[in-house]
Design an enzyme around this catalytic site. Sequence first.
Site, PDB file in Angstrom:
ATOM      1  N   ARG A 106       0.647  -1.415   0.029  1.00 59.12           N
ATOM      2  CA  ARG A 106       0.017  -0.132  -0.194  1.00 59.12           C
ATOM      3  C   ARG A 106       0.906   1.126   0.167  1.00 59.12           C
ATOM      4  NH1 ARG A 106      -3.391  -3.356  -1.084  1.00 59.12           N
ATOM      5  NH2 ARG A 106      -5.298  -3.903   0.003  1.00 59.12           N
TER       6      ARG A 106
ATOM      7  N   SER B 142     -10.571  -0.400   3.866  1.00 61.89           N
ATOM      8  CA  SER B 142     -10.220  -0.872   5.161  1.00 61.89           C
ATOM      9  C   SER B 142      -9.375   0.250   5.719  1.00 61.89           C
ATOM     10  CB  SER B 142      -8.818  -1.858   4.951  1.00 61.89           C
ATOM     11  OG  SER B 142      -9.338  -2.865   4.192  1.00 61.89           O
TER      12      SER B 142
ATOM     13  N   GLU C 214      -4.288   2.602   7.349  1.00 67.54           N
ATOM     14  CA  GLU C 214      -4.207   2.439   5.733  1.00 67.54           C
ATOM     15  C   GLU C 214      -4.917   3.754   5.143  1.00 67.54           C
ATOM     16  OE1 GLU C 214      -4.254  -1.424   4.377  1.00 67.54           O
ATOM     17  OE2 GLU C 214      -5.664  -0.980   2.713  1.00 67.54           O
TER      18      GLU C 214
HETATM   19  C1  LIG Z   1     -15.214   0.641  -0.541  1.00 67.49           C
HETATM   20  C2  LIG Z   1     -13.836   0.809  -0.788  1.00 67.49           C
HETATM   21  C3  LIG Z   1     -12.973  -0.319  -1.001  1.00 67.49           C
HETATM   22  C4  LIG Z   1     -11.766  -0.364  -1.202  1.00 67.49           C
HETATM   23  N1  LIG Z   1     -10.824  -1.259  -1.493  1.00 67.49           N
HETATM   24  C5  LIG Z   1      -9.834  -1.451  -1.608  1.00 67.49           C
HETATM   25  C6  LIG Z   1      -9.022  -2.681  -1.896  1.00 67.49           C
HETATM   26  O1  LIG Z   1      -9.408  -3.716  -2.128  1.00 67.49           O
HETATM   27  N2  LIG Z   1      -7.766  -2.601  -2.288  1.00 67.49           N
HETATM   28  C7  LIG Z   1      -6.856  -1.304  -2.051  1.00 67.49           C
HETATM   29  O2  LIG Z   1      -5.802  -1.332  -2.198  1.00 67.49           O
HETATM   30  N3  LIG Z   1      -7.462  -0.253  -1.841  1.00 67.49           N
HETATM   31  C8  LIG Z   1      -8.899  -0.134  -1.578  1.00 67.49           C
HETATM   32  N4  LIG Z   1      -9.667   1.057  -1.454  1.00 67.49           N
HETATM   33  C9  LIG Z   1      -8.851   2.219  -1.031  1.00 67.49           C
HETATM   34  C10 LIG Z   1      -8.760   3.162  -2.079  1.00 67.49           C
HETATM   35  O3  LIG Z   1      -9.746   2.976  -3.203  1.00 67.49           O
HETATM   36  C11 LIG Z   1      -7.369   2.857  -2.819  1.00 67.49           C
HETATM   37  O4  LIG Z   1      -6.336   3.161  -2.129  1.00 67.49           O
HETATM   38  C12 LIG Z   1      -7.171   3.716  -4.286  1.00 67.49           C
HETATM   39  O5  LIG Z   1      -6.127   3.253  -4.836  1.00 67.49           O
HETATM   40  C13 LIG Z   1      -7.209   5.109  -3.902  1.00 67.49           C
HETATM   41  O6  LIG Z   1      -7.394   5.871  -5.062  1.00 67.49           O
HETATM   42  P1  LIG Z   1      -8.123   7.405  -5.251  1.00 67.49           P
HETATM   43  O7  LIG Z   1      -7.940   7.747  -6.630  1.00 67.49           O
HETATM   44  O8  LIG Z   1      -9.273   7.450  -4.561  1.00 67.49           O
HETATM   45  O9  LIG Z   1      -6.945   8.240  -4.791  1.00 67.49           O
HETATM   46  P2  LIG Z   1      -6.882   9.244  -3.418  1.00 67.49           P
HETATM   47  O10 LIG Z   1      -7.710   8.541  -2.220  1.00 67.49           O
HETATM   48  O11 LIG Z   1      -7.433  10.596  -3.980  1.00 67.49           O
HETATM   49  O12 LIG Z   1      -5.477   9.434  -2.995  1.00 67.49           O
HETATM   50  C14 LIG Z   1      -4.608   8.520  -2.370  1.00 67.49           C
HETATM   51  C15 LIG Z   1      -3.292   8.802  -2.571  1.00 67.49           C
HETATM   52  O13 LIG Z   1      -2.986   8.589  -3.885  1.00 67.49           O
HETATM   53  C16 LIG Z   1      -2.040   9.929  -4.341  1.00 67.49           C
HETATM   54  N5  LIG Z   1      -2.555  10.218  -5.774  1.00 67.49           N
HETATM   55  C17 LIG Z   1      -3.778   9.967  -6.211  1.00 67.49           C
HETATM   56  N6  LIG Z   1      -4.029  10.489  -7.564  1.00 67.49           N
HETATM   57  C18 LIG Z   1      -2.694  10.797  -7.783  1.00 67.49           C
HETATM   58  C19 LIG Z   1      -2.013  11.278  -9.046  1.00 67.49           C
HETATM   59  N7  LIG Z   1      -2.554  11.382 -10.179  1.00 67.49           N
HETATM   60  N8  LIG Z   1      -0.571  11.395  -8.888  1.00 67.49           N
HETATM   61  C20 LIG Z   1       0.091  11.313  -7.823  1.00 67.49           C
HETATM   62  N9  LIG Z   1      -0.476  10.979  -6.752  1.00 67.49           N
HETATM   63  C21 LIG Z   1      -1.703  10.592  -6.612  1.00 67.49           C
HETATM   64  C22 LIG Z   1      -2.817  11.008  -3.455  1.00 67.49           C
HETATM   65  O14 LIG Z   1      -1.699  12.093  -3.449  1.00 67.49           O
HETATM   66  C23 LIG Z   1      -2.733  10.374  -1.818  1.00 67.49           C
HETATM   67  O15 LIG Z   1      -1.415  10.031  -1.665  1.00 67.49           O
HETATM   68  C24 LIG Z   1     -11.006   0.915  -0.933  1.00 67.49           C
HETATM   69  C25 LIG Z   1     -11.823   2.096  -0.727  1.00 67.49           C
HETATM   70  C26 LIG Z   1     -13.173   2.002  -0.556  1.00 67.49           C
HETATM   71  C27 LIG Z   1     -13.751   3.413  -0.418  1.00 67.49           C
END
Ligand SMILES: Cc1cc2nc3c(=O)[nH]c(=O)nc-3n(C[C@H](O)[C@H](O)[C@H](O)COP(=O)(O)OP(=O)(O)OC[C@H]3O[C@@H](n4cnc5c(N)ncnc54)[C@H](O)[C@@H]3O)c2cc1C
Length: 307
Positions: free
Chosen positions: A166, A215, A297
């Site tokens: 992660r 999570s 996380e």
């Molecule tokens: C219902 C639910 C289920 C989930 N299940 C999982 C799972 O099974 N496995 C898992 O790994 N995660 C899971 N997640 C967590 C989440 O979806 C992941 O961590 C996802 O990768 C975050 O992506 P995001 O675009 O929403 O990033 P954000 O939450 O907006 O940001 C997270 C991080 O990524 C960085 N970031 C985002 N976009 C960029 C970019 N373009 N350039 C540089 N940095 C960037 C941000 O700066 C921040 O540090 C879940 C979340 C929810 C709500």
Amino acid sequence: MNMDGIRGRLTPNRNLSELTWLRVGGTADYLFQPADADDLALFLTQLDPGVPVFPMGVGSNLIVRDGGLRAVVIRLGRGFNGIEIDGDLITAGAAALDSHVARKAADAGLDLTFLRTIPGSIGGAVRMNAGCYGSYMADVFVSARIVTRVGELREITAEQLAFQYRQSDLPDGAVLVSVKMRAGMGEAAELHARMAAQLQARDKSQPTKDRSAGSTFRNPAGFSSTGQADDVHDLKAWKVIDDAGMRGAMRGGAQMSEKHSNFLINTGGATAADLEGLGEEVRKKVYASCGIQLEWEIMRIGEPQLD
Ligand SMILES: Cc1cc2nc3c(=O)[nH]c(=O)nc-3n(C[C@H](O)[C@H](O)[C@H](O)COP(=O)(O)OP(=O)(O)OC[C@H]3O[C@@H](n4cnc5c(N)ncnc54)[C@H](O)[C@@H]3O)c2cc1C
């Protein structure tokens, strides 16, 4: 803020709560939505180097604190949604949703099925090394294009990102703009069927209809005989939370979900302080009950609200 030749949209004092899954958080000093990678580069070249930059995906892994963020938040939109397939290579814009990329890949007989149930964007998936069902972004990642904090367009490799559980080592303030992945082959109908089954499995075990950020805590690492933390996460966070009696626990509008006790949810009207405070209370209770220190996380960013 004075910027020359910018085609994207710059908004001062932008409320971030509606841009996150948990629907909490204060305002960012500025939100910038670039038109494309060149526009982003031009913006960052002109931005005072002392101003912090925070790239945001779709906010599915974030608690933005109630006092907001003293930074420029960069949010990628339409100009970063493209998905191209060439043989077994898939190149996706960083704003493309994981689920969309997984479906497009499956249509072309390529297996990125693990991305189907993760609600984030591809940029967020790289930064967080997102994964489930035994596959991680690190397994399929080939390279990515970034715009650095000083506005240079560059390619970045897996070695440079040094993927861990992660986590990846993206340079501070750098924004991922596109990502190249290599996927195994599969039969389109079978890949789609697998994704449908995974969605069903999630709905059964997780509060997918509630506002959460996935999570809350990592599954605790095991310990080898040398006492070094290993990378095996067999001990489940939900189990130690249950054992500490915190399933269903509430603070304000925040709750540890009854359906899956490692999911922190906004039942409506929660503040970031409710959510983070409840999470911290869980960590204390778990430590008192079994001596394990749970690690967040969910990323928490920004400043608490001053009374
Ligand atoms: C219902 C639910 C289920 C989930 N299940 C999982 C799972 O099974 N496995 C898992 O790994 N995660 C899971 N997640 C967590 C989440 O979806 C992941 O961590 C996802 O990768 C975050 O992506 P995001 O675009 O929403 O990033 P954000 O939450 O907006 O940001 C997270 C991080 O990524 C960085 N970031 C985002 N976009 C960029 C970019 N373009 N350039 C540089 N940095 C960037 C941000 O700066 C921040 O540090 C879940 C979340 C929810 C709500």
